[in-house]
Design a protein around this motif. Structure first.
Motif, PDB file in Angstrom:
ATOM      1  N   ARG A  27     -52.786   8.764 -10.518  1.00 31.67           N
ATOM      2  CA  ARG A  27     -51.541   8.686 -11.254  1.00 31.67           C
ATOM      3  C   ARG A  27     -51.142   7.232 -11.510  1.00 31.67           C
ATOM      4  N   THR A  28     -50.260   7.026 -12.476  1.00 30.50           N
ATOM      5  CA  THR A  28     -49.809   5.669 -12.788  1.00 30.50           C
ATOM      6  C   THR A  28     -48.675   5.235 -11.876  1.00 30.50           C
ATOM      7  N   ARG A  29     -47.652   6.062 -11.774  1.00 30.73           N
ATOM      8  CA  ARG A  29     -46.492   5.693 -10.969  1.00 30.73           C
ATOM      9  C   ARG A  29     -46.704   6.113  -9.515  1.00 30.73           C
ATOM     10  N   GLY A  30     -46.475   5.187  -8.599  1.00 29.54           N
ATOM     11  CA  GLY A  30     -46.559   5.504  -7.178  1.00 29.54           C
ATOM     12  C   GLY A  30     -47.965   5.599  -6.639  1.00 29.54           C
ATOM     13  N   VAL A  59     -53.577  -0.398 -12.110  1.00 26.14           N
ATOM     14  CA  VAL A  59     -52.754   0.438 -12.983  1.00 26.14           C
ATOM     15  C   VAL A  59     -51.923  -0.384 -13.961  1.00 26.14           C
ATOM     16  N   GLN A  60     -51.948  -1.688 -13.862  1.00 26.16           N
ATOM     17  CA  GLN A  60     -51.107  -2.507 -14.727  1.00 26.16           C
ATOM     18  C   GLN A  60     -51.495  -2.393 -16.195  1.00 26.16           C
ATOM     19  N   ASP A  61     -52.763  -2.112 -16.491  1.00 23.82           N
ATOM     20  CA  ASP A  61     -53.185  -2.016 -17.882  1.00 23.82           C
ATOM     21  C   ASP A  61     -52.808  -0.675 -18.503  1.00 23.82           C
ATOM     22  N   ARG A  62     -52.229   0.227 -17.697  1.00 24.05           N
ATOM     23  CA  ARG A  62     -51.819   1.520 -18.231  1.00 24.05           C
ATOM     24  C   ARG A  62     -50.321   1.633 -18.409  1.00 24.05           C
ATOM     25  N   ARG A  63     -49.555   1.207 -17.388  1.00 26.71           N
ATOM     26  CA  ARG A  63     -48.097   1.244 -17.501  1.00 26.71           C
ATOM     27  C   ARG A  63     -47.502   0.440 -16.374  1.00 26.71           C
ATOM     28  N   PRO A  64     -46.557  -0.446 -16.652  1.00 31.03           N
ATOM     29  CA  PRO A  64     -45.908  -1.206 -15.574  1.00 31.03           C
ATOM     30  C   PRO A  64     -45.219  -0.243 -14.624  1.00 31.03           C
ATOM     31  N   GLN A  65     -45.229  -0.604 -13.338  1.00 31.40           N
ATOM     32  CA  GLN A  65     -44.629   0.275 -12.338  1.00 31.40           C
ATOM     33  C   GLN A  65     -44.124  -0.523 -11.154  1.00 31.40           C
ATOM     34  N   ASN A  66     -43.191   0.095 -10.452  1.00 30.39           N
ATOM     35  CA  ASN A  66     -42.793  -0.435  -9.164  1.00 30.39           C
ATOM     36  C   ASN A  66     -43.913  -0.132  -8.191  1.00 30.39           C
ATOM     37  N   GLY A  89     -49.770  16.190 -11.813  1.00 29.89           N
ATOM     38  CA  GLY A  89     -48.780  16.621 -10.838  1.00 29.89           C
ATOM     39  C   GLY A  89     -47.829  15.500 -10.468  1.00 29.89           C
ATOM     40  N   GLY A  90     -46.792  15.850  -9.686  1.00 31.75           N
ATOM     41  CA  GLY A  90     -45.891  14.831  -9.174  1.00 31.75           C
ATOM     42  C   GLY A  90     -46.500  14.128  -7.972  1.00 31.75           C
ATOM     43  N   TRP A  91     -45.800  13.112  -7.453  1.00 37.93           N
ATOM     44  CA  TRP A  91     -46.305  12.334  -6.320  1.00 37.93           C
ATOM     45  C   TRP A  91     -46.537  13.248  -5.117  1.00 37.93           C
ATOM     46  N   GLY A  92     -45.557  14.101  -4.825  1.00 36.30           N
ATOM     47  CA  GLY A  92     -45.694  14.996  -3.683  1.00 36.30           C
ATOM     48  C   GLY A  92     -46.820  16.004  -3.867  1.00 36.30           C
ATOM     49  N   THR A  93     -46.991  16.490  -5.096  1.00 38.25           N
ATOM     50  CA  THR A  93     -48.069  17.441  -5.370  1.00 38.25           C
ATOM     51  C   THR A  93     -49.429  16.789  -5.174  1.00 38.25           C
ATOM     52  N   ASP A  94     -49.566  15.556  -5.670  1.00 43.04           N
ATOM     53  CA  ASP A  94     -50.830  14.838  -5.503  1.00 43.04           C
ATOM     54  C   ASP A  94     -51.116  14.560  -4.031  1.00 43.04           C
ATOM     55  N   LEU A  95     -50.087  14.203  -3.270  1.00 46.15           N
ATOM     56  CA  LEU A  95     -50.268  13.958  -1.841  1.00 46.15           C
ATOM     57  C   LEU A  95     -50.714  15.240  -1.138  1.00 46.15           C
ATOM     58  N   GLN A  96     -50.085  16.353  -1.480  1.00 44.50           N
ATOM     59  CA  GLN A  96     -50.449  17.629  -0.867  1.00 44.50           C
ATOM     60  C   GLN A  96     -51.907  17.979  -1.172  1.00 44.50           C
ATOM     61  N   LYS A  97     -52.336  17.767  -2.410  1.00 47.37           N
ATOM     62  CA  LYS A  97     -53.708  18.092  -2.783  1.00 47.37           C
ATOM     63  C   LYS A  97     -54.703  17.196  -2.048  1.00 47.37           C
ATOM     64  N   ARG A  98     -54.378  15.918  -1.935  1.00 47.30           N
ATOM     65  CA  ARG A  98     -55.281  14.999  -1.248  1.00 47.30           C
ATOM     66  C   ARG A  98     -55.379  15.332   0.241  1.00 47.30           C
ATOM     67  N   PHE A  99     -54.254  15.649   0.853  1.00 48.72           N
ATOM     68  CA  PHE A  99     -54.288  15.969   2.278  1.00 48.72           C
ATOM     69  C   PHE A  99     -54.969  17.315   2.512  1.00 48.72           C
TER      70      PHE A  99
END
Length: 246
Positions: free
Chosen positions: A104-107, A236-243, A28-38
Motif C-alpha cells: 500500500r502507499t499510505r502507512g 513509495v515517494q514516487d507514487r504518492r507523498p505520505q506521512n 484493503g485498509g491498513w488494518g485489513t492488510d495487517l490482518q492478512k499479513r499476520f
C-alpha cells in the motif's frame, strides 16, 4: 453507408471486447492488510512447526512407503524449515493481482514493521515445541536442544528469527512498483536470505549459544528493522507523498 449507434427495435449492442484486467484484487485498509499479513505468518509458522513435529514421530518420509526415506527431526531439517519460513511468508505477501503488488502507499512503513515483528515473534514462540521432538542426534548442548530452557539459547534463536524475517521484508521492498530491476534484486535477495538462513540456522542449532552470538544477531536484526521503514518510505515517494507512519 450510415451506421447506427443503437438497434432500431431493441437494446444497444454490446460494447467491444476489452482486454482482461490483470489487477482485479481490491485494495484493503491498513488494518485489513495487517490482518492478512499476520494470518499468512501464522499459517506458515503452523505448517513448518507441524512438519517438525511430524518428523519427530518418524512418519514423515521423502519417499512414500519407504523405510529408508524417513525425514529425521535433526538440526539440518530444523535449519531447512526455519530458513524457508520467512521466504514462504514473503512470497505470500506479494499480491500480483493488486495494483500496488500488495504494498500500500499510505502507512506502508508502519505496516511492514509491525507485521514483520508479529510474524517473527509468533514463529519464535511456536519453535518452543521443536526441542521436545528433536532427534537424538541433535547436540544436547546446542541452541536447538536448549532453546526452551536456556535464556541465552532462547534469546539467540529469537533474534536470529527476527533477523531472517526483517531482512526478508527488506528484500520484499524490491517488488514495489513496476521496475523490473528492483524486482530482480528482491528475488535474488530472497534466495540469498534462504541460503544464509539455512546455513546459519544449522550452525546455531549445532553449537552452544553464546552471548557474543546473541549480540551479533541482535545487531543484524536491529539493522533490518531500522531499514524496513526507511526504505519503505523512500520507495513509495514516487507514487504518492505520505506521512511516514500514517
Amino acid at each position: 453507408m450510415r451506421t447506427e449507434k443503437h438497434w432500431s427495435n431493441g437494446p444497444p449492442p454490446p460494447p467491444p471486447a476489452e482486454a482482461a484486467k490483470d489487477k482485479t484484487q481490491p485494495l484493503g485498509g491498513w488494518g485489513t492488510d495487517l490482518q492478512k499479513r499476520f494470518t499468512g505468518a501464522v499459517l506458515v509458522a503452523v505448517i513448518i512447526t507441524g512438519l517438525m513435529l511430524i518428523a519427530g514421530t518418524g512418519f514423515l518420509r521423502n519417499r512414500p512407503i519407504s523405510d529408508t526415506g524417513v525425514v529425521e527431526a535433526d538440526t539440518l531439517w530444523a535449519a531447512m524449515l526455519l530458513g524457508s519460513a520467512p521466504i514462504i511468508w514473503g512470497i505470500e505477501q506479494l499480491k500480483l493481482g493488486r495494483d500496488d503488488n500488495g504494498f500500500r502507499t499510505r502507512g506502508l512503513p508502519s505496516l511492514l514493521l509491525v507485521s514483520t515483528v508479529l510474524a517473527a515473534v509468533f514463529q519464535a514462540l511456536l519453535m518452543l515445541t521443536w526441542p521436545l521432538v528433536a532427534d537424538e542426534s541433535v547436540p544436547r548442548q546446542g541452541a536447538l536442544a536448549q532453546y526452551h530452557n536456556d535464556p541465552i539459547a532462547f534469546g539467540l534463536v529469537a533474534v536470529f528469527v527476527i533477523a531472517l524475517y526483517a531482512w526478508t521484508t527488506v528484500a520484499s521492498l524490491g517488488f514495489i512498483g513496476k521496475w523490473l530491476p528492483t524486482s530482480a534484486i528482491g528475488s535474488v535477495g530472497w534466495i540469498i536470505i534462504a541460503g544464509v538462513g539455512i546455513w546459519q540456522a544449522f550452525v546455531i542449532f549445532e553449537n552452544p549459544a553464546t552471548v557474543g552470538s546473541f549480540w551479533l544477531w541482535a545487531g543484524i536484526a536491529l539493522l533490518g528493522l531500522v531499514l524496513i521503514p526507511v526504505i519503505a518510505a523512500v520507495r513509495v515517494q514516487d507514487r504518492r507523498p505520505q506521512n511516514m507512519f500514517s
